[in-house]
Design a protein around this motif. Sequence first.
Motif, PDB file in Angstrom:
ATOM      1  N   GLN A   1     -17.544   0.218   2.040  1.00 47.52           N
ATOM      2  CA  GLN A   1     -16.329   0.737   1.414  1.00 47.52           C
ATOM      3  C   GLN A   1     -16.663   1.805   0.369  1.00 47.52           C
ATOM      4  OE1 GLN A   1     -12.951   0.128   1.537  1.00 47.52           O
ATOM      5  NE2 GLN A   1     -13.251  -0.982   3.439  1.00 47.52           N
TER       6      GLN A   1
ATOM      7  N   ASN B   1     -14.481  10.232   0.938  1.00 49.21           N
ATOM      8  CA  ASN B   1     -13.165  10.803   0.651  1.00 49.21           C
ATOM      9  C   ASN B   1     -13.197  11.695  -0.585  1.00 49.21           C
ATOM     10  OD1 ASN B   1     -12.113   9.464   2.779  1.00 49.21           O
ATOM     11  ND2 ASN B   1     -11.277   7.772   1.582  1.00 49.21           N
TER      12      ASN B   1
ATOM     13  N   GLU C   1      -8.528   7.440  -5.301  1.00 48.82           N
ATOM     14  CA  GLU C   1      -9.161   6.578  -4.300  1.00 48.82           C
ATOM     15  C   GLU C   1      -8.902   5.099  -4.587  1.00 48.82           C
ATOM     16  OE1 GLU C   1     -10.529   7.201  -1.434  1.00 48.82           O
ATOM     17  OE2 GLU C   1     -10.088   9.301  -1.755  1.00 48.82           O
TER      18      GLU C   1
ATOM     19  N   GLN D   1      -5.506   4.384  -3.432  1.00 56.60           N
ATOM     20  CA  GLN D   1      -5.530   4.328  -1.985  1.00 56.60           C
ATOM     21  C   GLN D   1      -6.109   2.997  -1.505  1.00 56.60           C
ATOM     22  OE1 GLN D   1      -3.970   6.648  -0.355  1.00 56.60           O
ATOM     23  NE2 GLN D   1      -4.252   5.236   1.345  1.00 56.60           N
ATOM     24  N   TYR D   2      -7.167   2.577  -2.155  1.00 59.06           N
ATOM     25  CA  TYR D   2      -7.831   1.330  -1.778  1.00 59.06           C
ATOM     26  C   TYR D   2      -6.892   0.138  -1.951  1.00 59.06           C
ATOM     27  CZ  TYR D   2     -10.728  -2.798  -2.394  1.00 59.06           C
ATOM     28  OH  TYR D   2     -11.245  -4.069  -2.312  1.00 59.06           O
TER      29      TYR D   2
ATOM     30  N   GLY E   1      -3.829   0.453   0.389  1.00 59.27           N
ATOM     31  CA  GLY E   1      -4.244   0.221   1.771  1.00 59.27           C
ATOM     32  C   GLY E   1      -4.502  -1.242   2.072  1.00 59.27           C
ATOM     33  N   ASN E   2      -4.802  -2.008   1.039  1.00 60.16           N
ATOM     34  CA  ASN E   2      -5.119  -3.416   1.256  1.00 60.16           C
ATOM     35  C   ASN E   2      -3.898  -4.285   1.469  1.00 60.16           C
ATOM     36  OD1 ASN E   2      -7.816  -3.403   1.367  1.00 60.16           O
ATOM     37  ND2 ASN E   2      -8.171  -4.456  -0.575  1.00 60.16           N
TER      38      ASN E   2
ATOM     39  N   ASP F   1      -0.760  -4.686   3.347  1.00 57.71           N
ATOM     40  CA  ASP F   1       0.059  -4.164   4.424  1.00 57.71           C
ATOM     41  C   ASP F   1       1.260  -5.078   4.609  1.00 57.71           C
ATOM     42  OD1 ASP F   1      -2.980  -4.824   6.105  1.00 57.71           O
ATOM     43  OD2 ASP F   1      -1.546  -6.281   5.347  1.00 57.71           O
TER      44      ASP F   1
ATOM     45  N   GLU G   1       5.555  -3.147  -2.710  1.00 57.96           N
ATOM     46  CA  GLU G   1       4.122  -3.015  -2.880  1.00 57.96           C
ATOM     47  C   GLU G   1       3.629  -3.923  -3.987  1.00 57.96           C
ATOM     48  OE1 GLU G   1       2.812   1.416  -1.571  1.00 57.96           O
ATOM     49  OE2 GLU G   1       3.581   1.092  -3.562  1.00 57.96           O
TER      50      GLU G   1
END
Lengths: 176, 155
Positions: free
Chosen positions: A40, A47, B13, B16-17, B20-21, B23, B28
């Motif tokens: 990760q 990115n 990031e 995003q992490y 993204g985790n 779902d 949210e």
Amino acid sequence: MSRQRFDTKKVNSELVTLTYGTLVAQMVKDFDNPDDVSKQLDRIGYNMGIRLIEDFLSKTGTGRCLDLKDTADKIQSAFRLYLGVQPNVVNWSPAGDEFSFILDSNPLTELVELPEDLKQLKYCNIICGAIRGALEMVQLDVQSWVVQDQLKGDQNTEIRVKFIRRLEDAMPAGEE
Amino acid sequence: MADDILLDLLHSEIVQYVVGNNDNMKDEDLSTLEYIGFSTGYRIIERLTKEMPRFKDELDTMKFICTDFWSAVYKKQIDNLRTNHQGVYVLQDNVFRFLSRLSNGKQYLEVAPRYVTFTCGVIRGSLANLNIQCLVTAEVQSLPSCKFHIQVQRT
């Protein structure tokens, strides 16, 4: 208000270190396997790298890399620009397609200690990912990995970069 | 010595992490993001204030957050600090760093919470380490300005 102001550069650097540290800590909680965390971190670095290269090119105004030596020099200056460290480029392979960066201090691992059970964790993988991502955007396919790590008791941090191939511009779909 | 852009990229990031985790949820869950901010704030404040004299009172601490702390972390001071003197503080930042790169219209209003939650955590963590337990929420009405509501918990 006569309070002394902070050295904002230093604060920012500590903030990056600490923020990165908490992210890693969170990931260690989220994933059972340290290898998954390393993966990760590499992806996150990737990115960041693909964006960072734009900033780097606009700030430095450098052109295309002539050869891999030139690339190594430019990555070296990127280290100086973004992390404030000056790594040495050493250990060129005879074929000239592999080299290492030696960092005697690594801002990312300041204030960091790895517990015994996380010795496999590649804490600095984010740097490898960033190098890979950034170089991909200038059409260089490379592999990058950590060889030595100060967190694991090594003298220096060593990051190895291996050139794989030059990426060609792909023709847009539907065009001859 | 790291460049500013690193934090911006790292922050996005992290967002995003975390996003993204989680779902398949309608709402949210940003609590992880807040927690990451909390632990960051808890640690950074310790390093920032180690050479400083003790704060006089709560308001003094808040002022410190709005001026020195904010300009060290977010490159500018808080534009407006309001309080009812009963433990509620509202910090307004007209051009919040993490929102300043999003479009100024209403287009991204929905995702704005993702970009302010980390900071809520940072504020809460910082104050927690200065022995002020509080709740921090953020309110974004129009980008890129943002209001942070701090509610001090009295026991």
